[in-house]
Design a protein around this motif. Structure first.
Motif, short mmCIF file in Angstrom:
data_model
loop_
_atom_site.label_atom_id
_atom_site.label_comp_id
_atom_site.label_asym_id
_atom_site.label_seq_id
_atom_site.Cartn_x
_atom_site.Cartn_y
_atom_site.Cartn_z
N CYS A 98 80.31 25.17 18.96
CA CYS A 98 81.69 25.01 19.73
C CYS A 98 82.64 25.51 18.76
O CYS A 98 83.61 26.22 19.09
CB CYS A 98 81.70 23.56 20.01
N GLY A 99 82.55 25.24 17.36
CA GLY A 99 83.58 25.67 16.34
C GLY A 99 83.63 26.93 16.20
O GLY A 99 84.53 27.62 15.67
N ALA A 100 82.35 27.86 16.53
CA ALA A 100 82.19 29.18 15.91
C ALA A 100 82.79 30.00 17.22
O ALA A 100 82.67 31.12 17.07
CB ALA A 100 80.89 29.64 15.71
N VAL A 101 83.05 29.61 18.39
CA VAL A 101 83.50 30.26 19.49
C VAL A 101 84.83 30.47 19.66
O VAL A 101 85.63 29.42 19.48
CB VAL A 101 82.78 29.64 20.89
N ALA A 102 85.46 31.62 19.93
CA ALA A 102 87.01 31.87 20.15
C ALA A 102 87.00 31.58 21.49
O ALA A 102 86.93 32.51 22.63
CB ALA A 102 87.42 33.40 19.78
N TRP A 103 87.55 30.48 21.83
CA TRP A 103 87.62 30.13 23.66
C TRP A 103 88.82 30.51 24.05
O TRP A 103 89.83 30.74 23.56
CB TRP A 103 87.75 28.49 23.73
N LYS A 104 88.72 31.32 25.29
CA LYS A 104 89.65 31.80 26.12
C LYS A 104 90.02 31.03 27.32
O LYS A 104 91.25 31.08 27.95
CB LYS A 104 89.29 33.07 26.41
N VAL A 105 89.45 29.95 27.46
CA VAL A 105 89.47 28.99 28.71
C VAL A 105 90.42 27.86 28.14
O VAL A 105 90.22 27.43 27.00
CB VAL A 105 88.03 28.37 29.14
N ALA A 106 91.32 27.42 28.91
CA ALA A 106 92.04 26.35 28.45
C ALA A 106 91.35 25.15 28.14
O ALA A 106 90.37 24.69 28.89
CB ALA A 106 93.14 26.14 29.84
N PRO A 107 91.74 24.42 27.10
CA PRO A 107 91.12 23.12 26.94
C PRO A 107 90.95 22.08 27.87
O PRO A 107 89.85 21.53 27.94
CB PRO A 107 91.88 22.64 25.75
N GLN A 108 91.91 21.91 28.76
CA GLN A 108 91.77 21.18 29.80
C GLN A 108 90.63 21.41 30.83
O GLN A 108 90.11 20.55 31.12
CB GLN A 108 93.02 21.10 30.62
N ARG A 109 90.55 22.58 30.81
CA ARG A 109 89.33 23.08 31.76
C ARG A 109 88.13 22.91 31.21
O ARG A 109 87.16 22.30 31.79
CB ARG A 109 89.70 24.51 32.44
N ARG A 110 87.93 23.23 29.71
CA ARG A 110 86.92 23.15 29.21
C ARG A 110 86.32 21.67 29.24
O ARG A 110 85.20 21.06 29.24
CB ARG A 110 86.89 23.67 27.74
#
Length: 430
Positions: free
Chosen positions: A285-297
């Protein structure tokens, strides 16, 4: 403003598109609080098991041992947020130094009372300050990351790193405590816990250069708002209570399952598999560059946690329980990491340590309640009934999250200034 990271990756480098642990650990000054911080919170995972093993040895009752440990956990959950609030207001060092001194003294007092075969009420009396004074080093480390990395993509990486660190603590801490209590003396675990808390806590407190600045108000006196007033924090508390129910329910139910099949040694293997899934997903999880909003995640991740936890009660074999435990563990870390990440946008910098301690306390409180309820279910109903606790806890928390997810969206903050020198009442300026 000067960068807090010692190296600046180029636009074409992988680190610029996906912040990694290497880039995080090159943050200037990080190691000065990471190493003593790890030592200071290692005892946190030793406390419960050390109390259980010592009190059970001196009283011969697991019920008394569990009750003493539960008093300690509830006390910590109730007092931790106030410790965080004081740290935000007066500085981490000002709270940590007297806190670790009180904790060491209380822990040694509890040890002496247990060895003297004191009545149970005396153990409870000593357990209250022991739990209340547990140093909240994890939230303090997270607050220091927040100061250094505010507004950067590395915040998610830092949250993942801290989640993995917490899991390592809960893997090695109980093993160390158990080895000391069984190979040396039943009191060795609690004595070592007190010593490590004192030494590690004082070393961590000595790192004054990285602690968050105190937002004291010079000549004007402005009221410090509690992090609990932020609606999103209250939603996250409910979410973390559900996560605590998983930890507590798994501990009791896995032990009962292993005992029921005549293989008590499998308890460590099964819980280790659960913890391994948590660590593995935290690293990813820490190595991924998330593009989805944290609320949705958070909604998606928590839905997966509730789904996997709901199947635990139906697993009747070692392989099935190990596989489901691994999946449950893999779903916990993303929920924890996302929850801690949301605090950055929801809570002002001057109240973040308190916010983190509310979440940590919620996990401890959920765990204490789950241990008690799951134990009663295992005693009174069928084997595996304790697994209903993680299911109920996560489903209720998921329903709360879905209903109130809009409160997790950060809103623009207005500036607050004093109406005059010495006035307590603030006014809002658009």
């Amino acid at each position: 403003m000067a960068s807090t990271v010692t190296t600046e990756p180029s636009k074409d480098s992988p680190a610029s598109s996906r912040p990694g642990y290497g880039q995080l650990l090159r943050t200037r000054g990080a190691w000065t609080f990471l190493l003593p911080g790890f030592a200071a919170r290692q005892p946190f995972a030793m406390l419960t098991i050390s109390i259980v093993l010592l009190v059970q040895h001196t009283t011969g009752s697991y019920g008394a041992a569990g009750a003493a440990a539960a008093v300690t956990g509830v006390s910590m959950a109730l007092f931790a947020p106030y410790s965080g609030r004081l740290a935000d207001r007066y500085g981490q060092r000002a709270v940590l130094v007297p806190g670790v001194l009180l904790h060491a003294l209380s822990g040694l007092t509890l040890t002496a009372l247990a060895l003297a075969h004191a009545p149970l009420w005396a153990l409870f009396a000593a357990a209250v300050p022991t739990g209340a004074s547990v140093p909240q080093v994890g939230p303090m480390v997270r607050a220091r990351w927040g100061v250094k990395l505010q507004g950067t993509p590395l915040m998610t990486t830092a949250a993942a790193f801290e989640s993995v660190t917490d899991e390592l603590t809960f893997v090695f801490g109980p093993l160390l405590a158990t080895a000391l209590c069984t190979a040396v003396t039943p009191a060795a675990g609690l004595v070592t816990e007190a010593a490590l808390t004192l030494i590690g806590g004082l070393l961590f407190a000595a790192q004054k250069g990285t602690q968050p600045a105190v937002t004291a108000a010079g000549h004007a006196r402005v009221e410090h708002a509690s992090a609990l007033r932020v609606p999103g924090v209250r939603v996250l508390i409910a979410i973390f209570l559900g996560i605590g129910s998983v930890f507590g329910g798994m501990q009791v139910s896995l032990a009962a399952f292993s005992e029921s099949i005549g293989e008590p040694g499998l308890n460590g293997v099964l819980y280790g598999t659960f913890a391994a899934g948590n660590m593995l997903s935290g690293i990813v999880c820490g190595a991924v560059a998330w593009k989805v909003a944290p609320q949705r995640r958070l909604v998606v991740g928590y839905g997966a946690l509730a789904l996997t936890a709901s199947g635990l009660w139906a697993a009747h074999s070692v392989l099935a329980l190990a596989g489901l435990g691994l999946l449950v563990g893999m779903c916990i870390a993303p929920a924890l990491i996302t929850g801690y990440t949301l605090v950055e946008g929801l809570v002002p910098a001057g109240a973040r340590t308190e916010a983190f301690t509310w979440l940590t306390g919620a996990v401890a409180l959920g765990q204490a309640a789950a241990v008690t309820i799951a134990g009663q279910l295992e005693d009174r109903f069928w084997g595996g009934a304790g697994f209903l606790v993680p299911m109920a806890g996560t489903v209720l928390a998921l329903a709360t999250l879905v209903a109130l997810r809009s409160r997790l969206v950060a809103r623009p903050r207005s500036r607050t200034v004093a109406r005059g020198v010495g006035h307590r009442m603030p006014m809002t300026v658009d």
